[in-house]
Write a protein that holds these residues in place. Structure first.
Motif, short mmCIF file in Angstrom:
data_model
loop_
_atom_site.label_atom_id
_atom_site.label_comp_id
_atom_site.label_asym_id
_atom_site.label_seq_id
_atom_site.Cartn_x
_atom_site.Cartn_y
_atom_site.Cartn_z
N ILE A 208 0.83 -1.21 0.00
CA ILE A 208 0.00 0.00 0.00
C ILE A 208 0.87 1.26 0.00
N GLY A 209 1.91 1.25 0.84
CA GLY A 209 2.79 2.40 0.90
C GLY A 209 3.49 2.67 -0.42
N ALA A 210 3.85 1.61 -1.12
CA ALA A 210 4.57 1.76 -2.39
C ALA A 210 3.71 2.44 -3.46
N LEU A 211 2.40 2.33 -3.36
CA LEU A 211 1.50 2.92 -4.35
C LEU A 211 1.13 4.37 -4.03
N THR A 212 1.55 4.86 -2.87
CA THR A 212 1.01 6.12 -2.36
C THR A 212 1.76 7.36 -2.83
N PHE A 213 3.09 7.28 -2.98
CA PHE A 213 3.88 8.46 -3.32
C PHE A 213 4.81 8.17 -4.50
N THR A 214 5.31 9.24 -5.15
CA THR A 214 6.26 9.05 -6.26
C THR A 214 7.45 10.02 -6.18
N GLY A 215 7.51 10.87 -5.18
CA GLY A 215 8.57 11.87 -5.11
C GLY A 215 9.96 11.27 -5.05
N VAL A 216 10.10 10.20 -4.28
CA VAL A 216 11.41 9.55 -4.16
C VAL A 216 11.82 8.93 -5.50
N ALA A 217 10.86 8.35 -6.21
CA ALA A 217 11.15 7.75 -7.52
C ALA A 217 11.70 8.81 -8.48
N LYS A 218 11.12 10.01 -8.45
CA LYS A 218 11.61 11.07 -9.33
C LYS A 218 13.01 11.52 -8.94
N SER A 219 13.31 11.51 -7.63
CA SER A 219 14.66 11.86 -7.19
C SER A 219 15.67 10.85 -7.68
N ILE A 220 15.36 9.56 -7.53
CA ILE A 220 16.25 8.50 -8.01
C ILE A 220 16.41 8.59 -9.52
N GLY A 221 15.30 8.88 -10.21
CA GLY A 221 15.32 8.92 -11.67
C GLY A 221 16.04 10.11 -12.27
N THR B 278 9.37 11.03 -22.00
CA THR B 278 10.18 12.25 -21.98
C THR B 278 10.26 12.91 -20.61
N ASP B 279 9.51 12.41 -19.63
CA ASP B 279 9.54 13.00 -18.30
C ASP B 279 9.73 11.91 -17.25
N LEU B 280 9.80 12.32 -15.99
CA LEU B 280 10.06 11.38 -14.90
C LEU B 280 8.80 10.95 -14.16
N GLU B 281 7.64 11.17 -14.78
CA GLU B 281 6.39 10.66 -14.20
C GLU B 281 6.42 9.13 -14.22
N VAL B 282 6.06 8.53 -13.09
CA VAL B 282 6.12 7.07 -12.98
C VAL B 282 4.85 6.46 -13.54
N PRO B 283 4.94 5.62 -14.57
CA PRO B 283 3.74 4.99 -15.13
C PRO B 283 3.06 4.08 -14.11
N LEU B 284 1.76 3.91 -14.26
CA LEU B 284 0.99 3.10 -13.32
C LEU B 284 1.49 1.66 -13.27
N TRP B 285 1.84 1.10 -14.43
CA TRP B 285 2.29 -0.29 -14.45
C TRP B 285 3.60 -0.45 -13.67
N VAL B 286 4.43 0.59 -13.67
CA VAL B 286 5.68 0.55 -12.91
C VAL B 286 5.38 0.56 -11.42
#
Length: 332
Positions: A54-67, A211-219
């Motif tokens: 559940i936590g993994a689906l909640t935020f994406t800010g860290v993913a964008k930092s890593i990316g 072209t951007d760092l938005e995380v796709p839903l499937w990811v």
């Protein structure tokens, strides 16, 4: 190599990293509750797996930092090869430290590996200096913050509940540990699972597939599932180290440590900073232990853990750089 073939390889490796991260870092969420018998190992792992997901689906800010903070994937040649080398090195280091029961940092392994692979490919100028420095600062300061907060929280607990009988205190806090273990598991998912999301997104941008760092839903769904499944396997070697080898944890200590580390991790997630959940949890436990009785903390065990903290980034960077060069010689 064909871009689509490389993307498939990256996804497989990233989800494998997330799976390994799940069982490698399960102890972060449940070690204290298992060691005090607030939760059975089976129930603790089920809770951790569910709330990690559940936590993994909640935020994406860290993913964008890593990316995007370590390097700009759109400007790198061989960006997907960089990610392949990064993930192989990080997985290798995670498995080595898991085998020896050392609670090392998956985050340090991933960040170090990515930096090493980027440098091997593009030189030091390929690193985004300001972004990389901000991540390193977060990795360094978050354990210090957790230690200080853990110490203060434990002192407050002892002050507030000074007149309670030990039996009643332990009984009440053992019940509270179920709640804090849930909170800990949720925050673990909000930060750690996003790291695999970030590297997959990095590869998608490097390969020209977005072209951007938005995380796709499937990811998001794939990474959350891999983290949850990995957590369900458990990491008993590390649970033993975290739950008993640092100091003897009682329910009040467990609640204090869980609240401390979960709060620090969630704060980092909300600001988009990847932190080492292992380091934060270990430091929280050390702070709580020092507040309980300084001399009872097994500082020699803590010292070995801290040494691993410092060597993980350079070792994983070297591994990733060597792996990138090997791939370059064989396939590029």
């Amino acid at each position: 190599m064909e871009p689509m073939f490389l993307i498939v390889i990256v996804v497989i490796l990233a989800l494998s990293f997330d799976f390994i991260n799940g069982f490698h870092d399960t102890a972060n969420a449940i070690a204290t509750s298992v060691s005090t018998r607030a939760l059975s190992p089976r129930n603790a792992i089920l809770i951790a797996a569910s709330l990690n997901f559940i936590g993994a689906l909640t935020f994406t800010g860290v993913a964008k930092s890593i990316g995007g903070k370590v390097a700009d994937p759109s400007t790198l040649d061989h960006g997907m090869i960089i990610i392949v080398a990064t993930l192989i090195a990080a997985i290798a280091w995670n498995l080595i430290t898991w085998w020896f029961g050392i609670p090392s940092s998956s985050s340090h392994a991933l960040i170090g590996s990515m930096a090493g692979a980027v440098i091997a490919s593009a030189g030091i100028e390929g690193i985004n200096a300001s972004g990389f420095a901000s991540i390193i600062k977060g990795l360094i300061f978050s354990p210090i913050i957790a230690f200080v907060i853990g110490f203060i929280v434990m002192k407050l607990v002892y002050w507030i509940f000074a007149n309670f009988s030990p039996h009643r205190l332990n009984k009440n806090f053992r019940t509270m540990q179920i709640v804090t273990a849930c909170f800990q598991s949720f925050t673990h998912g909000t930060n750690d699972a996003q790291k695999a999301m970030g590297v997959i997104t990095f590869a998608l941008v490097a390969g020209g597939l977005q072209t951007d760092l938005e995380v796709p839903l499937w990811v998001k769904i794939s990474a959350a599932t891999a983290m949850g499944l990995g957590t369900s396997v458990g990491g008993w070697k590390i649970i033993k180290t975290m739950g008993s080898k640092i100091f003897k944890i009682e329910p009040a200590n467990g609640v204090s440590a869980d609240l401390t580390s979960a709060s620090v991790i969630l704060g980092a997630t909300l600001t988009g900073f990847p932190v080492s959940t292992t380091h934060v949890v270990t430091s929280g436990i050390l702070g709580v232990g020092a507040a309980k009785r300084f001399r009872d903390v097994k500082w020699n065990v803590a010292g070995k853990i801290i040494v691993t903290w410092f060597i993980t980034i350079p070792i994983s960077a070297f591994l990733a750089g060597a792996i990138f060069k090997l791939i370059e010689v064989l396939f590029l």
